[in-house]
Design a protein around this motif. Sequence first.
Motif, PDB file in Angstrom:
ATOM      1  N   ASN A 196       0.828  -1.212   0.000  1.00 27.50           N
ATOM      2  CA  ASN A 196       0.000   0.000   0.000  1.00 27.50           C
ATOM      3  C   ASN A 196       0.861   1.260   0.000  1.00 27.50           C
ATOM      4  OD1 ASN A 196      -2.849  -0.770  -0.013  1.00 27.50           O
ATOM      5  ND2 ASN A 196      -2.369  -1.810   1.902  1.00 27.50           N
ATOM      6  N   GLU A 197       1.937   1.235   0.759  1.00 27.30           N
ATOM      7  CA  GLU A 197       2.827   2.404   0.832  1.00 27.30           C
ATOM      8  C   GLU A 197       3.528   2.650  -0.502  1.00 27.30           C
ATOM      9  OE1 GLU A 197       4.720   5.629   3.007  1.00 27.30           O
ATOM     10  OE2 GLU A 197       2.908   4.451   3.289  1.00 27.30           O
ATOM     11  N   ILE A 198       4.003   1.590  -1.142  1.00 24.74           N
ATOM     12  CA  ILE A 198       4.649   1.722  -2.456  1.00 24.74           C
ATOM     13  C   ILE A 198       3.666   2.305  -3.462  1.00 24.74           C
ATOM     14  CG2 ILE A 198       5.576   0.421  -4.426  1.00 24.74           C
ATOM     15  CD1 ILE A 198       6.851  -1.489  -2.312  1.00 24.74           C
ATOM     16  N   ALA A 199       2.442   1.799  -3.473  1.00 29.47           N
ATOM     17  CA  ALA A 199       1.429   2.299  -4.405  1.00 29.47           C
ATOM     18  C   ALA A 199       1.120   3.771  -4.129  1.00 29.47           C
ATOM     19  CB  ALA A 199       0.160   1.462  -4.297  1.00 29.47           C
ATOM     20  N   THR A 200       1.012   4.137  -2.872  1.00 29.74           N
ATOM     21  CA  THR A 200       0.710   5.523  -2.513  1.00 29.74           C
ATOM     22  C   THR A 200       1.854   6.448  -2.916  1.00 29.74           C
ATOM     23  OG1 THR A 200      -0.696   4.829  -0.679  1.00 29.74           O
ATOM     24  CG2 THR A 200       0.165   7.071  -0.591  1.00 29.74           C
ATOM     25  N   LEU A 201       3.075   6.089  -2.574  1.00 27.30           N
ATOM     26  CA  LEU A 201       4.223   6.941  -2.890  1.00 27.30           C
ATOM     27  C   LEU A 201       4.485   7.019  -4.391  1.00 27.30           C
ATOM     28  CD1 LEU A 201       6.625   5.937  -0.005  1.00 27.30           C
ATOM     29  CD2 LEU A 201       5.454   8.128  -0.307  1.00 27.30           C
ATOM     30  N   SER A 202       4.092   6.002  -5.116  1.00 27.81           N
ATOM     31  CA  SER A 202       4.292   6.012  -6.568  1.00 27.81           C
ATOM     32  C   SER A 202       3.478   7.099  -7.250  1.00 27.81           C
ATOM     33  CB  SER A 202       3.944   4.642  -7.157  1.00 27.81           C
ATOM     34  OG  SER A 202       4.861   3.687  -6.669  1.00 27.81           O
ATOM     35  N   LEU A 241       1.655  20.497  -5.841  1.00 32.33           N
ATOM     36  CA  LEU A 241       2.295  20.685  -4.539  1.00 32.33           C
ATOM     37  C   LEU A 241       1.448  20.073  -3.426  1.00 32.33           C
ATOM     38  CD1 LEU A 241       3.575  24.348  -4.926  1.00 32.33           C
ATOM     39  CD2 LEU A 241       5.001  22.303  -4.658  1.00 32.33           C
ATOM     40  N   LYS A 242       0.139  20.248  -3.536  1.00 32.39           N
ATOM     41  CA  LYS A 242      -0.768  19.678  -2.534  1.00 32.39           C
ATOM     42  C   LYS A 242      -0.650  18.161  -2.514  1.00 32.39           C
ATOM     43  CE  LYS A 242      -5.604  19.343  -1.229  1.00 32.39           C
ATOM     44  NZ  LYS A 242      -6.986  19.590  -1.603  1.00 32.39           N
ATOM     45  N   GLU A 243      -0.599  17.544  -3.699  1.00 32.42           N
ATOM     46  CA  GLU A 243      -0.462  16.082  -3.769  1.00 32.42           C
ATOM     47  C   GLU A 243       0.865  15.625  -3.162  1.00 32.42           C
ATOM     48  OE1 GLU A 243      -1.443  12.166  -4.421  1.00 32.42           O
ATOM     49  OE2 GLU A 243      -2.774  13.881  -4.736  1.00 32.42           O
ATOM     50  N   LEU A 255       6.083  13.920   0.918  1.00 30.11           N
ATOM     51  CA  LEU A 255       7.418  14.054   0.343  1.00 30.11           C
ATOM     52  C   LEU A 255       7.961  15.472   0.431  1.00 30.11           C
ATOM     53  CD1 LEU A 255       7.067  11.739  -2.749  1.00 30.11           C
ATOM     54  CD2 LEU A 255       8.157  11.263  -0.555  1.00 30.11           C
ATOM     55  N   ILE A 256       7.069  16.447   0.547  1.00 28.27           N
ATOM     56  CA  ILE A 256       7.518  17.826   0.729  1.00 28.27           C
ATOM     57  C   ILE A 256       6.807  18.396   1.950  1.00 28.27           C
ATOM     58  CG2 ILE A 256       7.989  18.179  -1.724  1.00 28.27           C
ATOM     59  CD1 ILE A 256       5.424  19.866  -1.858  1.00 28.27           C
ATOM     60  N   LYS A 257       7.375  19.437   2.481  1.00 20.80           N
ATOM     61  CA  LYS A 257       6.735  20.150   3.579  1.00 20.80           C
ATOM     62  C   LYS A 257       6.766  21.632   3.259  1.00 20.80           C
ATOM     63  CE  LYS A 257      10.983  19.623   6.235  1.00 20.80           C
ATOM     64  NZ  LYS A 257      11.560  19.133   7.483  1.00 20.80           N
ATOM     65  N   GLY A 258       5.840  22.362   3.843  1.00 20.34           N
ATOM     66  CA  GLY A 258       5.740  23.778   3.534  1.00 20.34           C
ATOM     67  C   GLY A 258       5.600  24.629   4.771  1.00 20.34           C
ATOM     68  N   GLN A 278      13.137  15.447   4.181  1.00 25.67           N
ATOM     69  CA  GLN A 278      14.269  14.520   4.079  1.00 25.67           C
ATOM     70  C   GLN A 278      13.988  13.173   4.731  1.00 25.67           C
ATOM     71  OE1 GLN A 278      17.645  16.624   5.648  1.00 25.67           O
ATOM     72  NE2 GLN A 278      17.798  17.960   3.873  1.00 25.67           N
ATOM     73  N   GLU A 279      13.304  13.170   5.865  1.00 20.01           N
ATOM     74  CA  GLU A 279      13.022  11.916   6.559  1.00 20.01           C
ATOM     75  C   GLU A 279      12.091  11.035   5.723  1.00 20.01           C
ATOM     76  OE1 GLU A 279      10.734  10.529  10.584  1.00 20.01           O
ATOM     77  OE2 GLU A 279      12.018  12.295  10.723  1.00 20.01           O
ATOM     78  N   LYS A 280      11.032  11.615   5.189  1.00 22.63           N
ATOM     79  CA  LYS A 280      10.089  10.847   4.366  1.00 22.63           C
ATOM     80  C   LYS A 280      10.757  10.379   3.073  1.00 22.63           C
ATOM     81  CE  LYS A 280       5.974   9.223   3.458  1.00 22.63           C
ATOM     82  NZ  LYS A 280       5.278   8.259   4.273  1.00 22.63           N
ATOM     83  N   TRP A 281      11.616  11.239   2.496  1.00 23.96           N
ATOM     84  CA  TRP A 281      12.320  10.859   1.264  1.00 23.96           C
ATOM     85  C   TRP A 281      13.204   9.640   1.517  1.00 23.96           C
ATOM     86  CZ3 TRP A 281      11.462  11.981  -3.617  1.00 23.96           C
ATOM     87  CH2 TRP A 281      12.417  11.603  -4.565  1.00 23.96           C
ATOM     88  N   GLU A 282      13.902   9.619   2.638  1.00 22.28           N
ATOM     89  CA  GLU A 282      14.763   8.485   2.976  1.00 22.28           C
ATOM     90  C   GLU A 282      13.930   7.221   3.181  1.00 22.28           C
ATOM     91  OE1 GLU A 282      18.074   8.157   2.869  1.00 22.28           O
ATOM     92  OE2 GLU A 282      18.157  10.215   2.136  1.00 22.28           O
ATOM     93  N   GLU A 283      12.780   7.349   3.842  1.00 19.13           N
ATOM     94  CA  GLU A 283      11.893   6.202   4.027  1.00 19.13           C
ATOM     95  C   GLU A 283      11.444   5.650   2.675  1.00 19.13           C
ATOM     96  OE1 GLU A 283       8.537   7.226   6.486  1.00 19.13           O
ATOM     97  OE2 GLU A 283       9.819   7.993   8.073  1.00 19.13           O
ATOM     98  N   MET A 284      11.061   6.552   1.758  1.00 17.71           N
ATOM     99  CA  MET A 284      10.600   6.138   0.442  1.00 17.71           C
ATOM    100  C   MET A 284      11.732   5.459  -0.328  1.00 17.71           C
ATOM    101  SD  MET A 284       9.107   8.233  -2.804  1.00 17.71           S
ATOM    102  CE  MET A 284      10.732   8.820  -3.217  1.00 17.71           C
ATOM    103  N   LYS A 285      12.941   6.026  -0.269  1.00 23.07           N
ATOM    104  CA  LYS A 285      14.075   5.425  -0.969  1.00 23.07           C
ATOM    105  C   LYS A 285      14.329   4.002  -0.466  1.00 23.07           C
ATOM    106  CE  LYS A 285      17.844   7.744  -0.928  1.00 23.07           C
ATOM    107  NZ  LYS A 285      18.970   8.677  -0.778  1.00 23.07           N
TER     108      LYS A 285
END
Length: 109
Positions: free
Chosen positions: A14-20, A61-63, A69-72, A85-92
């Motif tokens: 589910n996480e892979i599908a969501t992050l994709s 940007l909202k998506e 993956l981004i923060k504002g 950065q933390e979420k990006w590392e998790e996704m990688k």
Amino acid sequence: MGLTKSEIFTDAQNEIATLSKAFAHPARVAILHHLFKTNSCICGDLVDEIGLAQATISQHLKELKTLGLIKGNIEGTSVCYCIDQEKWEEMKHLLTAFFNQDIKANNCC
């Protein structure tokens, strides 16, 4: 389109599908590229950089923000964005494990 029966899949699936979803549109890929290239928070110059309307950029940007993956941060009248950065590392880590699966030799096809 039917509902996804996400409960029958693993958390990782589910996480892979969501992050994709982040890579499902070239505008989101371009936004991520730009954020990495500048290596700082971006406040409003994405319209000129990407070449799309402000409303379209805002939707992408909202998506990306919904995906985590981004923060504002709000600065004055604009919102500044950067890579989380933390979420990006998790996704990688998750996607690397998925893509590094080896195909075992078999007699199929």
